[in-house]
Structures are given as structure tokens and as C-alpha cells.
Scaffold this motif. Structure first.
Motif, mmCIF file in Angstrom:
data_model
loop_
_atom_site.group_PDB
_atom_site.id
_atom_site.type_symbol
_atom_site.label_atom_id
_atom_site.label_comp_id
_atom_site.label_asym_id
_atom_site.label_seq_id
_atom_site.Cartn_x
_atom_site.Cartn_y
_atom_site.Cartn_z
ATOM 1 N N UNK A 1 -89.208 -37.888 29.601
ATOM 2 C CA UNK A 1 -87.910 -38.322 29.071
ATOM 3 C C UNK A 1 -87.368 -39.635 29.644
ATOM 4 N N UNK A 2 -87.930 -40.131 30.745
ATOM 5 C CA UNK A 2 -87.337 -41.279 31.438
ATOM 6 C C UNK A 2 -86.133 -40.822 32.251
ATOM 7 N N UNK A 3 -85.522 -41.760 32.961
ATOM 8 C CA UNK A 3 -84.418 -41.398 33.869
ATOM 9 C C UNK A 3 -83.201 -40.873 33.118
ATOM 10 N N UNK A 4 -82.746 -41.626 32.122
ATOM 11 C CA UNK A 4 -81.554 -41.192 31.385
ATOM 12 C C UNK A 4 -81.852 -39.904 30.618
ATOM 13 N N UNK A 5 -82.984 -39.840 29.961
ATOM 14 C CA UNK A 5 -83.342 -38.656 29.184
ATOM 15 C C UNK A 5 -83.478 -37.409 30.036
ATOM 16 N N UNK A 6 -84.038 -37.558 31.243
ATOM 17 C CA UNK A 6 -84.156 -36.410 32.147
ATOM 18 C C UNK A 6 -82.775 -35.900 32.533
ATOM 19 N N UNK A 7 -81.872 -36.830 32.790
ATOM 20 C CA UNK A 7 -80.508 -36.445 33.139
ATOM 21 C C UNK A 7 -79.826 -35.750 31.964
ATOM 22 N N UNK A 8 -79.998 -36.290 30.765
ATOM 23 C CA UNK A 8 -79.425 -35.656 29.571
ATOM 24 C C UNK A 8 -80.012 -34.254 29.361
ATOM 25 N N UNK A 9 -81.337 -34.139 29.545
ATOM 26 C CA UNK A 9 -81.999 -32.843 29.402
ATOM 27 C C UNK A 9 -81.383 -31.820 30.357
ATOM 28 N N UNK A 10 -81.183 -32.230 31.595
ATOM 29 C CA UNK A 10 -80.582 -31.318 32.574
ATOM 30 C C UNK A 10 -79.144 -30.981 32.198
#
Length: 168
Positions: free
Chosen positions: A72-81
Motif C-alpha cells: 500500500x505504500x506509507x499513506x495507504x498502509x496508514x489508511x488501511x490501519x
């Protein structure tokens, strides 16, 4: 064995009983409500760039969540969480009314905190060598230690919801 009815003569117990503190399931409901609040606030943080960078040492060193960045990349990983935390918080909230949904929320919550607790042994510079190493925590490690308690709380809610569902 002492019961509430036999201890009502104790002034302290009588006073506590009068406040509602000894009401049945008060602790269970308070624990559930606190987890719902915690998931909503922690999920909210995940939508901001400052949190993207704050998560790097945790995700990068998480044996169960390291894959979030490549996927997901950095932003996507954060959004996923963030979405995950809001989902589990919502399921826990719905668990006030439907224990089957509460079980799903507690399972998600348990999985969340298994994933974060497993970071503890892998967190770089987590133990202060100058202070003698273990158990002197440093850096990001003290932040993760709360997740040991949150894992226990998640398991408690899972167990309580399963028991209540079976008893119905």
C-alpha cells in the motif's frame, strides 16, 4: 462464601452499591466502551501525514504487518490501519446489541493487538543498554507495551461475547 446481600451491612459496600458501581456487567460495558473510543481515536489519527511517518518504525519492524508498505505504500498502509481500526471499533460498538457482531469486533481487536505485540521483540533500540538493557525500555517500545493490556482486554471481550451468545 460472602455475597453482596450478606455484605450490604458493610458501610463501604453499601455506599458503592448505592453509586451503581456494583451493577452487573458495568465493567464489561465500560471495557467495551473504552475500546470503541480508543479505536475511533486511533483510527482517526491514521488519516494525517504526521502519522504516516510516525508509523514507519512500527510497520517496518512488525513481523506480521511489514507487508503493508510494499502493498500500500506509507499513506495507504496508514489508511488501511485507520479503516481497520474504525471497522473493529464499529463492530465492538454494535456488540452492545448483537453479541455475534461483538465477537467479530473482538476477533479483529485481538488480531490487531497480536500484530502490534509481536513488534516488541523486534523494535530497534527498544531496550536501554546504558541502563542495563531489559527491562529498561526506550524509544518506541513503551508505547507498544499498552498493547499487551489491550490484547488482554480484546480477549476478555471475545470470551464474554462468546459466553453471552452461548447462554442465549
Amino acid at each position: 462464601m460472602t455475597t453482596l446481600s450478606t455484605t450490604v451491612h458493610n458501610p463501604l459496600v453499601r455506599a458503592l452499591h448505592g453509586t451503581g458501581l456494583l451493577a452487573e456487567d458495568l465493567d464489561y460495558h465500560a471495557v467495551r466502551a473504552s475500546m470503541v473510543i480508543m479505536f475511533f481515536f486511533f483510527g482517526y489519527q491514521k488519516w494525517f501525514p504526521y502519522e504516516f511517518e510516525r508509523l514507519v518504525p512500527f510497520i517496518s519492524n512488525g513481523p506480521l504487518i511489514w507487508w503493508l508498505y510494499p502493498v500500500f505504500g506509507h499513506a495507504g498502509a496508514s489508511y488501511f490501519l485507520g479503516v481497520s481500526e474504525w471497522t473493529f471499533g464499529s463492530l465492538l460498538l454494535a456488540g452492545f446489541w448483537d453479541k455475534r457482531i461483538g465477537i467479530l469486533g473482538a476477533l479483529g481487536s485481538t488480531g490487531t493487538f497480536i500484530a502490534t505485540v509481536t513488534i516488541i521483540p523486534f523494535m530497534p533500540e527498544g531496550w536501554d543498554v546504558a541502563a542495563g538493557g531489559f527491562p529498561a525500555m526506550t524509544g518506541n517500545l513503551p508505547f507498544l507495551m499498552k498493547d499487551v493490556v489491550l490484547l488482554a482486554v480484546s480477549f476478555y471481550l471475545l470470551r464474554q461475547d462468546a459466553i453471552r451468545l452461548v447462554r442465549r
